[in-house]
Design an enzyme around this catalytic site. Structure first.
Site, PDB file in Angstrom:
ATOM      1  N   GLU A   1      91.272  40.926  22.385  1.00  0.00           N
ATOM      2  CA  GLU A   1      91.786  39.605  22.772  1.00  0.00           C
ATOM      3  C   GLU A   1      91.090  38.551  21.924  1.00  0.00           C
ATOM      4  O   GLU A   1      89.882  38.627  21.713  1.00  0.00           O
ATOM      5  CB  GLU A   1      91.510  39.367  24.256  1.00  0.00           C
ATOM      6  CG  GLU A   1      91.958  38.022  24.787  1.00  0.00           C
ATOM      7  CD  GLU A   1      91.637  37.866  26.267  1.00  0.00           C
ATOM      8  OE1 GLU A   1      91.274  36.748  26.685  1.00  0.00           O
ATOM      9  OE2 GLU A   1      91.742  38.868  27.018  1.00  0.00           O
TER      10      GLU A   1
ATOM     11  N   GLU B   1      89.839  27.695  25.062  1.00  0.00           N
ATOM     12  CA  GLU B   1      89.758  27.570  26.511  1.00  0.00           C
ATOM     13  C   GLU B   1      88.939  26.322  26.800  1.00  0.00           C
ATOM     14  O   GLU B   1      87.831  26.176  26.304  1.00  0.00           O
ATOM     15  CB  GLU B   1      89.102  28.792  27.139  1.00  0.00           C
ATOM     16  CG  GLU B   1      89.932  30.064  27.012  1.00  0.00           C
ATOM     17  CD  GLU B   1      89.212  31.275  27.580  1.00  0.00           C
ATOM     18  OE1 GLU B   1      89.531  31.689  28.698  1.00  0.00           O
ATOM     19  OE2 GLU B   1      88.302  31.786  26.888  1.00  0.00           O
TER      20      GLU B   1
END
Length: 296
Positions: free
Chosen positions: A177, A182
């Site tokens: 990933e 974020e």
């Protein structure tokens, strides 16, 4: 008139041939939708060239490239409607059926977090969010992906831009990933992180998997990862934050990044990382995306 038509046909043919040459130069198309970069362009000395973009300026989602994410119906994360409370992760409130959480103007897509005003007759969840992903519609292997976005702030907010493996070619392990962005709550910085079997399951901390970079909290920022066969280079507004290298002898546990990945862009609310939404007056919030661009 015939001469004019012949001239137009000739120009169209030349343009087609030219575009085909460029297409073959940069990548090969696998299964009709995955752009796998050619061997000759997999190094830092090769100039990046734009091979795909979405400016979100058509007033609707390009469903040839994107799908909306839904907790209850998306195949990869499907959860029964009566089990939504057990979905404690990023997708707890995400929906594809409420048109308020994914909207457009002439320049942007808005992925929103809202209060659900009808939990009795409709969706039982108290809040709803919007997100899109390109799984089974658009994926790529190697290149630089850039996303320009503006993020509203709220306590409990967790917008994210990330990539996961399209095929999961390595069984019985995490296939990797890339978290390109974020941002939590009202932070003036964003996280950029690499996950794999070594970091998640084996808890290995070397090489370092994440770093943060400053953002303009009230404006647009550009988030990117440059993906090479031997490293991932993350940046915010063109400023590198961290390089995650392929380690000799690390195997697929450490480097599963030799397969196509797809893109996820979503507004998230709550979770163990950002915490609870503590002030409903901060909602609705927008994750405003101007464009996505892929260079190879």
């Amino acid at each position: 008139m015939k001469n004019k038509i012949a001239l137009i046909s000739f120009v169209v043919a030349i343009l087609f041939i030219s575009s085909t040459v460029v297409y073959k130069k940069h990548y090969k198309l696998v299964d009709g939708y995955m752009l796998v970069q050619n061997e000759s362009r997999r190094n830092e000395t090769t100039q990046w060239e734009l091979v795909w973009e979405d400016d979100f300026n058509k007033g609707a989602l390009d469903t040839n490239r994107w799908s909306r994410i839904d907790l209850f119906t998306s195949p990869k994360w499907q959860t029964p409607i009566d089990k939504w409370r057990s979905a404690t992760g990023w997708n707890r409130y995400i929906t594809s059926t409420n048109n308020e959480v994914v909207t457009f103007d002439k320049d942007n897509i808005y992925l929103r977090g809202i209060v659900n005003n009808d939990t009795i007759n409709g969706d039982p969840r108290p809040m709803l969010t919007g997100g899109i992903y390109s799984w089974k519609k658009f994926a790529f292997q190697y290149g630089r992906i850039e996303i320009k976005a503006k993020l509203d702030a709220a306590y409990g907010s967790w917008p994210a831009i990330w990539m996961m493996s399209e095929k999961d070619i390595y069984p019985n392990q995490n296939n990797g990933e890339m978290d390109i962005m974020e941002r939590l709550n009202h932070d003036s910085f964003a996280y950029q992180t690499t996950h794999n079997h070594a970091t998640i399951t084996l808890k290995q901390e070397v090489p370092k998997k994440f770093n943060t970079g400053k953002i303009d909290p009230s404006g647009y920022n550009t988030y990117s990862v440059s993906w090479y066969p031997d490293k991932l280079v993350y940046a915010i507004n063109g400023i590198e934050t961290i390089t995650y290298p392929k380690v000799a002898g690390g195997g697929t546990y450490q480097w599963p990044f030799d397969q196509p990945f797809y893109l996820i862009i979503d507004q998230q609310l709550e979770g163990s990382w950002p915490g609870k939404v503590t002030n409903l007056k901060e909602l609705p919030i927008n994750m405003t995306v101007d464009w996505v661009r892929l260079y190879q």
